[in-house]
Enzyme design. Structure first.
Site, PDB file in Angstrom:
ATOM      1  N   GLU A  90       0.808  -1.211   0.000  1.00 24.57           N
ATOM      2  CA  GLU A  90       0.000   0.000   0.000  1.00 24.57           C
ATOM      3  C   GLU A  90       0.843   1.263   0.000  1.00 24.57           C
ATOM      4  OE1 GLU A  90      -2.069  -1.512   3.487  1.00 24.57           O
ATOM      5  OE2 GLU A  90      -1.169   0.121   4.627  1.00 24.57           O
ATOM      6  N   CYS A 103       3.309   8.309   1.225  1.00 22.77           N
ATOM      7  CA  CYS A 103       3.924   7.356   2.141  1.00 22.77           C
ATOM      8  C   CYS A 103       4.152   6.049   1.386  1.00 22.77           C
ATOM      9  CB  CYS A 103       2.997   7.153   3.341  1.00 22.77           C
ATOM     10  SG  CYS A 103       3.632   5.969   4.529  1.00 22.77           S
ATOM     11  N   CYS A 110       6.756  -7.162   7.585  1.00 22.71           N
ATOM     12  CA  CYS A 110       7.886  -6.573   8.305  1.00 22.71           C
ATOM     13  C   CYS A 110       8.338  -7.513   9.412  1.00 22.71           C
ATOM     14  CB  CYS A 110       7.496  -5.224   8.898  1.00 22.71           C
ATOM     15  SG  CYS A 110       8.869  -4.402   9.745  1.00 22.71           S
ATOM     16  N   CYS A 114       6.721  -5.005  15.611  1.00 25.33           N
ATOM     17  CA  CYS A 114       6.405  -4.182  16.780  1.00 25.33           C
ATOM     18  C   CYS A 114       5.012  -4.535  17.302  1.00 25.33           C
ATOM     19  CB  CYS A 114       6.492  -2.708  16.425  1.00 25.33           C
ATOM     20  SG  CYS A 114       8.156  -2.253  15.875  1.00 25.33           S
ATOM     21  N   CYS A 117       1.838  -2.645  15.784  1.00 28.22           N
ATOM     22  CA  CYS A 117       1.807  -2.289  14.361  1.00 28.22           C
ATOM     23  C   CYS A 117       1.194  -3.378  13.491  1.00 28.22           C
ATOM     24  CB  CYS A 117       3.227  -1.989  13.875  1.00 28.22           C
ATOM     25  SG  CYS A 117       3.323  -1.646  12.119  1.00 28.22           S
ATOM     26  N   CYS A 331       0.045   2.558   8.638  1.00 23.78           N
ATOM     27  CA  CYS A 331       0.979   1.470   8.458  1.00 23.78           C
ATOM     28  C   CYS A 331       0.400   0.055   8.313  1.00 23.78           C
ATOM     29  CB  CYS A 331       1.893   1.520   9.683  1.00 23.78           C
ATOM     30  SG  CYS A 331       3.530   0.942   9.383  1.00 23.78           S
TER      31      CYS A 331
HETATM   32  N1  SAH Z   1       9.546   0.518   9.958  1.00 19.47           N
HETATM   33  C1  SAH Z   1       9.791   1.901  10.024  1.00 19.47           C
HETATM   34  C2  SAH Z   1       8.950   2.701   9.054  1.00 19.47           C
HETATM   35  C3  SAH Z   1       7.525   2.273   8.883  1.00 19.47           C
HETATM   36  S1  SAH Z   1       6.463   2.539  10.287  1.00 19.47           S
HETATM   37  C4  SAH Z   1       9.603   2.408  11.444  1.00 19.47           C
HETATM   38  O1  SAH Z   1       9.098   1.657  12.261  1.00 19.47           O
HETATM   39  O2  SAH Z   1       9.990   3.531  11.705  1.00 19.47           O
HETATM   40  C5  SAH Z   1       6.239   4.296  10.261  1.00 19.47           C
HETATM   41  C6  SAH Z   1       5.773   4.851  11.586  1.00 19.47           C
HETATM   42  O3  SAH Z   1       4.386   4.493  11.832  1.00 19.47           O
HETATM   43  C7  SAH Z   1       6.545   4.333  12.781  1.00 19.47           C
HETATM   44  O4  SAH Z   1       6.925   5.367  13.644  1.00 19.47           O
HETATM   45  C8  SAH Z   1       5.551   3.400  13.417  1.00 19.47           C
HETATM   46  O5  SAH Z   1       5.837   3.191  14.755  1.00 19.47           O
HETATM   47  C9  SAH Z   1       4.240   4.101  13.170  1.00 19.47           C
HETATM   48  N2  SAH Z   1       3.052   3.266  13.360  1.00 19.47           N
HETATM   49  C10 SAH Z   1       2.925   1.953  13.153  1.00 19.47           C
HETATM   50  N3  SAH Z   1       1.674   1.527  13.458  1.00 19.47           N
HETATM   51  C11 SAH Z   1       0.977   2.622  13.854  1.00 19.47           C
HETATM   52  C12 SAH Z   1      -0.362   2.843  14.294  1.00 19.47           C
HETATM   53  N4  SAH Z   1      -1.239   1.851  14.363  1.00 19.47           N
HETATM   54  N5  SAH Z   1      -0.720   4.096  14.651  1.00 19.47           N
HETATM   55  C13 SAH Z   1       0.164   5.128  14.544  1.00 19.47           C
HETATM   56  N6  SAH Z   1       1.432   4.981  14.138  1.00 19.47           N
HETATM   57  C14 SAH Z   1       1.855   3.748  13.782  1.00 19.47           C
HETATM   58 FE1  SF4 Z   2       7.877  -2.799  11.079  1.00 22.14          FE
HETATM   59 FE2  SF4 Z   2       5.660  -1.592  11.894  1.00 22.14          FE
HETATM   60 FE3  SF4 Z   2       7.699  -1.877  13.581  1.00 22.14          FE
HETATM   61 FE4  SF4 Z   2       7.893  -0.137  11.517  1.00 22.14          FE
HETATM   62  S1  SF4 Z   2       6.477  -0.018  13.253  1.00 22.14           S
HETATM   63  S2  SF4 Z   2       9.415  -1.643  12.195  1.00 22.14           S
HETATM   64  S3  SF4 Z   2       6.699  -1.243   9.959  1.00 22.14           S
HETATM   65  S4  SF4 Z   2       6.486  -3.557  12.659  1.00 22.14           S
END
Ligand code: SAH
Ligand code: SF4
Length: 342
Positions: A90, A103, A110, A114, A117, A331
């Site tokens: 996406e 974006c 991934c 996390c 996420c 994300c």
């Molecule tokens: N993997 C990289 C880039 C992609 S995530 C990273 O983690 O930085 C981009 C940003 O979106 C990150 O700061 C992540 O923590 C945030 N993010 C992920 N899931 C989210 C959610 N459900 N609500 C708000 N921010 C989110």
């Molecule tokens: Fe991966 Fe989501 Fe963690 Fe970014 S925030 S590193 S996309 S699992």
């Protein structure tokens, strides 16, 4: 056949040199592809015939299939693309007063996984190629009939786990003969892969760096982000300091406010003490809830109080609402819904 969008000006010039062609033809090819948006090598009339013939037998113009396009109440547009091997990725287009920002996704799934996420719900299947990242920009521009002014590399995936391709992608979108998006208009976000932060600091381009911090200490961060067991806060912050010293650039710390997890006043104090003196600002992010997890966004009053506390303690911070919440724009969310057929 190779996808022409995988090439940077430099790699194409190197290929031309090897084939005995003039290297400056690489810039001409880029002008045709990214400025004039031609989709056929035979239309590149200022190229020598031999070059055109070589290109035609070596390269194709790939396309992304738009599986879905969803428009949010706030004007955010989310694209779901199908890749050639049918994986779904996406990209999200946001309308800002200063321009159009896209974006971009860097991996299918991934591996960082996390706890909050949606993208991490599925293990990485594979890295995206340079072309698959470039085509996200091209397809959105073609479909919306506009030019993307800003690129944030914050879609699904960990960009620094696909480092070489992401760097080549940045080169293509930044190149004067390419999409010519200024380095200052490009932001790459990482969960904190320390050796790659050091490598990134060595690159000449003034691309913005964002670090997903999300916690004031190792105990909380390790619960949210298991990458913290590999690169805990001390080495991570040390690498950020090295980056700032080397590049003279300000970094962004991203901090999702999670209700009763990392949003206490004591956490604001701890965070302030840890990052004081680093040329950085904290971007407080409202959590976009994910059905599979129990995390909730901080209440507005708590979020405000956290923000105020940081500012009072001398830490520059911003707090904005997450965009596109009604279309699962955060994300990896649309992709996950689609795969599960919901
Ligand atoms: N993997 C990289 C880039 C992609 S995530 C990273 O983690 O930085 C981009 C940003 O979106 C990150 O700061 C992540 O923590 C945030 N993010 C992920 N899931 C989210 C959610 N459900 N609500 C708000 N921010 C989110
Ligand atoms: Fe991966 Fe989501 Fe963690 Fe970014 S925030 S590193 S996309 S699992």
């Amino acid at each position: 056949m190779k996808n022409i969008h995988n090439e940077t000006v430099e790699t194409l010039a190197a290929t031309f040199k090897r084939e005995g062609f003039k290297t400056f033809a690489a810039k001409q090819v880029f002008d045709w592809i990214y400025k004039k948006r031609v989709h056929d090598f035979s239309e590149m009339t200022n190229l020598a015939k031999g070059v055109r013939a070589y290109l035609a037998k070596t390269y194709v113009f790939g396309r992304l299939e738009t599986v879905r396009r969803v428009v949010s109440d706030d004007g955010t547009i989310k694209y779901l693309f199908g890749l050639e091997d049918h994986h779904l990725i996406e990209a999200v287009l946001m309308d800002h007063p200063y321009g159009k920002s896209l974006c971009v996704t860097t991996q299918v799934g991934c591996n960082i996984g996390c706890a909050f996420c949606a993208s991490g719900l599925e293990k990485k299947t594979r890295d995206l190629s340079v072309a698959e990242m470039v085509m996200q920009v091209l397809e959105v521009e073609a479909k919306e009939n506009l030019r993307v002014s800003h690129v944030v590399i914050m879609g699904t995936g960990e960009p620094f786990d696909n480092y070489d391709n992401v760097m080549a992608f940045i080169d293509v979108i930044n190149a004067p003969n390419g999409l010519e998006i200024g380095a200052r208009h490009i932001t790459v976000s990482t969960s904190g892969i320390v050796p790659k932060i050091d490598a990134f600091a060595e690159r000449p381009l003034q691309v913005n760096l964002a670090i997903s911090l999300h916690a004031p200490n190792d105990a909380i961060r390790s619960k949210l982000m298991k990458i913290n067991n590999v690169y805990p806060l001390a080495p991570l912050l040390a690498s950020v300091k090295r980056y700032v010293e080397k590049t003279n650039r300000r970094v962004t710390f991203e901090y999702i406010l999670l209700d009763r997890v990392n949003d206490e006043m004591a956490h604001a104090d701890e965070l302030s003490d840890r990052i004081r003196g680093i040329n950085a600002y904290v971007n407080l992010i409202r959590y976009n809830p994910v059905k599979e997890f129990d995390f909730k966004p901080s209440e507005e009053a708590r979020a405000r109080a956290f923000f105020d506390r940081l500012m009072k303690r001398g830490i520059v911070a911003t707090y904005r609402r997450e965009r596109g919440g009604d279309i699962n724009a955060a994300c990896g969310q649309l992709r996950i819904r689609e795969q599960k057929g919901r």
